[in-house]
Each structure stands twice: as structure tokens, then as C-alpha cells.
Write a protein that holds these residues in place. Structure first.
Motif, PDB file in Angstrom:
ATOM      1  N   ALA A  56       0.835  -1.201   0.000  1.00  0.00           N
ATOM      2  CA  ALA A  56       0.000   0.000   0.000  1.00  0.00           C
ATOM      3  C   ALA A  56       0.873   1.256   0.000  1.00  0.00           C
ATOM      4  O   ALA A  56       0.640   2.200  -0.773  1.00  0.00           O
ATOM      5  CB  ALA A  56      -0.929  -0.004   1.205  1.00  0.00           C
ATOM      6  N   ILE A  97       0.860   3.503  -3.505  1.00  0.00           N
ATOM      7  CA  ILE A  97       0.220   4.818  -3.371  1.00  0.00           C
ATOM      8  C   ILE A  97       1.235   5.923  -3.629  1.00  0.00           C
ATOM      9  O   ILE A  97       0.948   6.915  -4.312  1.00  0.00           O
ATOM     10  CB  ILE A  97      -0.443   4.957  -1.986  1.00  0.00           C
ATOM     11  CG1 ILE A  97      -1.680   4.050  -1.901  1.00  0.00           C
ATOM     12  CG2 ILE A  97      -0.840   6.412  -1.714  1.00  0.00           C
ATOM     13  CD1 ILE A  97      -2.304   3.952  -0.526  1.00  0.00           C
ATOM     14  N   PHE A 111      -0.379   5.190  -7.708  1.00  0.00           N
ATOM     15  CA  PHE A 111      -1.537   4.296  -7.815  1.00  0.00           C
ATOM     16  C   PHE A 111      -2.550   4.627  -6.715  1.00  0.00           C
ATOM     17  O   PHE A 111      -2.166   5.094  -5.636  1.00  0.00           O
ATOM     18  CB  PHE A 111      -1.119   2.832  -7.647  1.00  0.00           C
ATOM     19  CG  PHE A 111      -0.255   2.287  -8.747  1.00  0.00           C
ATOM     20  CD1 PHE A 111      -0.810   1.559  -9.788  1.00  0.00           C
ATOM     21  CD2 PHE A 111       1.122   2.490  -8.735  1.00  0.00           C
ATOM     22  CE1 PHE A 111      -0.006   1.044 -10.800  1.00  0.00           C
ATOM     23  CE2 PHE A 111       1.935   1.985  -9.735  1.00  0.00           C
ATOM     24  CZ  PHE A 111       1.367   1.255 -10.776  1.00  0.00           C
ATOM     25  N   SER A 112      -3.818   4.346  -6.973  1.00  0.00           N
ATOM     26  CA  SER A 112      -4.860   4.491  -5.950  1.00  0.00           C
ATOM     27  C   SER A 112      -5.572   3.156  -5.765  1.00  0.00           C
ATOM     28  O   SER A 112      -5.878   2.475  -6.750  1.00  0.00           O
ATOM     29  CB  SER A 112      -5.894   5.542  -6.371  1.00  0.00           C
ATOM     30  OG  SER A 112      -5.315   6.815  -6.465  1.00  0.00           O
ATOM     31  N   PRO A 113      -5.843   2.751  -4.511  1.00  0.00           N
ATOM     32  CA  PRO A 113      -6.649   1.545  -4.319  1.00  0.00           C
ATOM     33  C   PRO A 113      -8.063   1.798  -4.834  1.00  0.00           C
ATOM     34  O   PRO A 113      -8.644   2.843  -4.550  1.00  0.00           O
ATOM     35  CB  PRO A 113      -6.631   1.345  -2.802  1.00  0.00           C
ATOM     36  CG  PRO A 113      -6.354   2.706  -2.239  1.00  0.00           C
ATOM     37  CD  PRO A 113      -5.497   3.408  -3.238  1.00  0.00           C
ATOM     38  N   THR A 137      -6.257  -6.301  -2.683  1.00  0.00           N
ATOM     39  CA  THR A 137      -6.553  -4.921  -3.074  1.00  0.00           C
ATOM     40  C   THR A 137      -6.017  -4.634  -4.464  1.00  0.00           C
ATOM     41  O   THR A 137      -4.872  -4.956  -4.778  1.00  0.00           O
ATOM     42  CB  THR A 137      -5.933  -3.918  -2.075  1.00  0.00           C
ATOM     43  OG1 THR A 137      -6.388  -4.218  -0.761  1.00  0.00           O
ATOM     44  CG2 THR A 137      -6.323  -2.488  -2.430  1.00  0.00           C
ATOM     45  N   TYR A 149      -4.992  -1.770  -7.248  1.00  0.00           N
ATOM     46  CA  TYR A 149      -4.517  -0.391  -7.349  1.00  0.00           C
ATOM     47  C   TYR A 149      -4.469   0.000  -8.828  1.00  0.00           C
ATOM     48  O   TYR A 149      -4.118  -0.816  -9.687  1.00  0.00           O
ATOM     49  CB  TYR A 149      -3.115  -0.250  -6.755  1.00  0.00           C
ATOM     50  CG  TYR A 149      -3.021  -0.585  -5.294  1.00  0.00           C
ATOM     51  CD1 TYR A 149      -3.057   0.407  -4.315  1.00  0.00           C
ATOM     52  CD2 TYR A 149      -2.890  -1.913  -4.865  1.00  0.00           C
ATOM     53  CE1 TYR A 149      -2.955   0.100  -2.964  1.00  0.00           C
ATOM     54  CE2 TYR A 149      -2.794  -2.223  -3.522  1.00  0.00           C
ATOM     55  CZ  TYR A 149      -2.831  -1.218  -2.571  1.00  0.00           C
ATOM     56  OH  TYR A 149      -2.736  -1.530  -1.237  1.00  0.00           O
TER      57      TYR A 149
END
Length: 455
Positions: free
Chosen positions: A356, A360, A364-366, A382, A384
Motif C-alpha cells: 500500500a 500509493i 496508484f490508488s486503491p 486490493t 490499485y
């Protein structure tokens, strides 16, 4: 062992108890529930130690009544086992595979409810909030929404962690018959909806098919002109001929799934390629202009935190449009399940936390998340994405906000009744021979199942 005076809750309470690694079959747990003066009262006894909890919530009708009976019984068990074992879970008492869907169902107060009533950690609440934000502009729950799925249950070999119903293509003699039956089903299914938000060909490894068989399926689907994903998956199955074919038929996105960038691990899990192959085939796919999804797994056999960091860093350096980080799950039917009974959390939480942090910070975004049974550390998977590159199919399927006509053996079709906030399912036979023999009946059943959608 769990006993309860609410029999329909026994399976869910048993599932929640398995989140605690020190709870064994010899741990005796009893649960009783009653209501008094507007409170849900739950009593839990663990190996003779008693716990009592009182929670209050107004409800309207029997469905809501059962909803809060379930919620507070699970919360009581979670709190009791947390105290008894000393173990903690970042997801608290929340079970089920769709945490973000749960948040949507609770409305504007989802954060407060997940924190105070389910004891979800601030870190996981932050991830849920980021995902809801990332889904803006895509999330749409309407009866007319639909995504089309085609299942190809063949692979070049079986990976050690895999539990999917998949067959080694070199040993399967019914591939031509399967492709013929599948194409008939696709032709019959396409008219069920006027328009599809996305198309997805999954597996198995679809590109392990002979080229003429793959082209027959692509030709039957046509050129949708919308998000169109094919799980190329294994680098050892990706070549110029296949990529050119996918491009010709309008595919916009493919999956190139390393699982790990460590050669030793790839051998351990039964992959037939090297880390260098991943880099080479990624570069080849990029020449055709595809958006690329990549999968990595935290907790693979023998991998340290350093090994996993190397894989995450390698994926981030390649900078695909999507990276999905899975927590290893010991699934029934997998080779690993036969070798390992239970995974200790160990460094896996640190692996998930690092993924994460790294992704991030790399832009990248979840954007979607799901959980599975028997996951190490009771964690999550998750996805991303780079800005503007979230996969519509993943969001729609995970949040259950669209119908999902699905074709192929073991494919599960879903029909959304948005006004009633419910989903109905129709599952095809798992066995390829049975699927081929019952193809006409499957088509007839699905036609009735989706009756009235294309209006």
C-alpha cells in the motif's frame, strides 16, 4: 466447536472464530442471545470463561431484525476471542468478502459504524475511504447495467496456490467441443442486455488455447467497443501472434500476472517462466498499446519481506495501469492446501502494508478490494490503478452493482434487482463434459433467468 441458540448463525460464527490462529477444534465456545429493553444481549463462553455484551439498535421488520442479531452476535464473539486469545484483527468483527459494499450499504455513517460497531482499524477504514473516492464516476447501481464474462478453464500447468476448476490444456481432449459449446452460449447470451459496461475473458489462461480456437471465441464476441479485458496471465503463453489477434478484435486490457519476480519462488509455485520472461512479455504487450493488469501474492512459500518488497518494487518500476496485491489463501483443491494446514500471519501484514505504501506513493490508488476465507492474517486483496485506469469490470463485480451474464463451465451468472437491493445467481456445471452435454439446457435456463432485462 461452537454452539449457539441461533442455529442459522452457527456457520458464520464458526467462520469468524477461524480468524484467530490459537482457536482450535478443541476450543469450546458457546453463544446465547436475547433481547431486553431494546438491547441485543449476547453471552459468550470460551473454555469456561464468560463474557457479556449489550448493544442497542432500532430496526424495522424481520430482515433488519436478523441483520442486527447477526451483527451483534459476531461482534460479541470477536470481542470475547480478542480478549481470550490476545490476538487482534484489523478487520474487527467484519466477515464477508466485500468490505466496501458493506460501507456503501451503511450510507453516510459507514465510517462510524465500521469503527464503533465492527471495530475495523483506522488503517483499513482509510483504505475503504480511498476506494470509495476512486470509484466516483464509475460506481453506478442500476438494473440496466451489465458486464459480460467468458470462462476458459484451461491452463498450461497448475499453480500450487490455485483452486480454480482448471484443466491442463495438453491433457484435455475436449477443447474443440468446449469451444463450440461456449460460442453457442455466447451467441445466445449477448442479446440479454442492450449494452454492456465491460467484457472480460477469464480463466484459467485463455491465451493457452490454440490460436484458431481463441480466434473463434473472439469472433463470436465481436468488437464491443468498450472496456475489454483478457487474462493473458502466464508470460509463457504470451507471444506476438496472440497479442496481434487480441488487438484485432478490440481487446483494450490484458493481465500479465507475475505473482512473484523471484525465480526461486516461481519454481516453487509451479510456474513455467522466469522473472526475465515477465519483463520481456510486458514490454512486448506494451508495443500493442494494451492497458496491463498485474497480480502479485503476499505470503508465497519461502518468501521473506525482502523478497516481496523486490516484487512490488519491480512491478512499480514497470508501472502497469493496474496492480492487484493478493494475500495468499489456502484454498481447498490447491496443492498448497494439501501441504500446509494453516498459515501464520508472520510478515504478511508487513508485506500488505508495504504494498500500500509503495504503490500509493508511486501514483496508484486503491480502487477495489475483496477478502476470502482462509487468508493469512485475516487480511485482504486490493487492486490499485493509475489515474483514469480503474477496471470497470472489477468494480462492478466486487460491489455487485451490475448484472453479470457469464458463459462457460463453472461460470456463475448474476442478475441485479437494484430496486430490491438483491442479487440472484445461476451457476453452470463445473465439469467440462457435463457443460458440453447440457449446453442447450444451460442456454434455455439462462434465457429464462435473464428474461425481461433487454427492455
Amino acid at each position: 466447536m461452537i454452539t449457539t441458540d441461533i442455529p442459522w448463525l452457527e456457520a458464520e460464527l464458526l467462520e469468524e472464530s477461524k480468524f484467530f490462529s490459537s482457536v482450535t477444534d478443541k476450543t469450546i465456545i458457546t453463544h446465547s442471545s436475547r433481547e431486553e429493553n431494546g438491547f441485543f444481549l449476547n453471552e459468550i463462553t470460551v473454555n469456561g470463561k464468560a463474557y457479556g455484551y449489550a448493544d442497542r439498535h432500532e430496526y424495522n421488520g424481520e430482515l433488519e431484525h436478523k441483520r442486527y442479531l447477526r451483527r451483534y452476535a459476531k461482534l460479541a464473539l470477536f470481542l470475547a476471542l480478542t480478549d481470550f486469545t490476545g490476538e487482534k484483527s484489523e478487520w474487527g468483527a467484519l466477515t464477508g468478502i466485500r468490505p466496501v459494499k458493506f460501507a456503501y450499504s451503511e450510507g453516510e455513517n459507514w465510517r462510524e459504524i465500521m469503527s464503533e460497531e465492527m471495530r475495523v482499524s483506522p488503517e483499513k477504514l482509510d483504505m475503504v475511504g480511498r476506494i470509495i473516492e476512486a470509484q466516483k464516476g464509475i460506481y453506478s447501481k442500476e438494473n440496466g447495467n451489465a458486464d459480460f464474462f467468458v470462462g476458459i478453464p484451461f491452463c498450461p500447468s497448475r499453480c500450487a496456490y490455485c483452486s480454480f476448476v482448471s484443466n491442463e490444456i495438453g491433457k484435455e481432449k475436449q477443447v474443440p467441443q468446449y469451444v463450440d459449446a461456449l460460442c453457442r452460449e455466447i451467441e445466445a447470451t449477448k442479446p440479454f442486455f442492450k449494452k454492456y459496461r465491460s467484457f472480460y475473458i477469464g480463466g484459467g489462461t485463455p491465451v493457452s488455447l490454440p490460436t484458431d480456437s481463441l480466434e473463434k471465441i473472439l469472433k463470436t464476441i465481436g468488437k464491443p467497443g468498450t472496456e475489454y479485458t483478457v487474462e493473458a496471465g502466464r508470460p509463457d503463453c504470451i507471444n506476438d501472434e496472440t497479442l496481434a489477434l487480441l488487438k484485432e478484435y478490440g481487446v483494450t486490457r490484458i493481465c500479465v500476472n507475475p505473482q512473484s519476480f523471484n525465480d526461486k519462488t516461481l519454481v516453487e509455485i509451479g510456474r513455467k517462466h522466469t522473472a526475465k520472461d515477465i519483463f520481456d512479455k510486458y514490454a512486448l504487450a506494451k508495443k500493442y498499446g494494451f492497458d496491463i493488469n498485474m497480480d502479485l501474492i503476499a505470503g508465497l512459500p519461502g518468501e521473506s519481506l525482502g523478497d516481496f518488497k523486490y516484487s512490488i518494487d519491480a512491478a512499480a518500476e514497470l508501472s502497469p495501469e493496474n496492480v492487484t496485491v493478493h494475500t495468499l489463501s489456502l484454498k481447498k483443491g490447491s496443492i498448497l492446501k494439501e501441504k500446509v494446514e494453516r498459515l501464520a500471519p508472520g510478515e504478511i501484514k508487513n508485506m500488505i502494508d508495504y504494498s500500500a505504501y509503495k504503490l500509493i506513493n508511486e501514483g496508484f490508488s486503491p480502487y477495489y478490494m475483496y477478502r476470502q476465507k482462509y487468508m493469512a492474517g485475516n487480511l485482504e486483496n486490493t487492486g490499485y490503478a493509475k489515474p483514469g485506469k480503474a477496471c470497470v469490470y472489477n468494480i462492478d463485480v466486487m460491489e455487485e452493482i451490475a448484472s453479470n451474464p457469464a458463459c462457460g463451465a463453472n461460470a456463475v451468472s448474476k442478475r441485479l434487482y437494484a430496486d430490491e437491493d438483491r442479487i440472484e445467481r445461476y451457476g453452470a456445471p463445473k465439469d467440462i463434459k457435463t457443460y458440453i452435454e447440457k449446453n442447450d439446457r444451460i442456454i434455455a435456463d439462462k434465457t429464462a433467468f435473464f428474461d425481461g432485462c433487454n427492455r
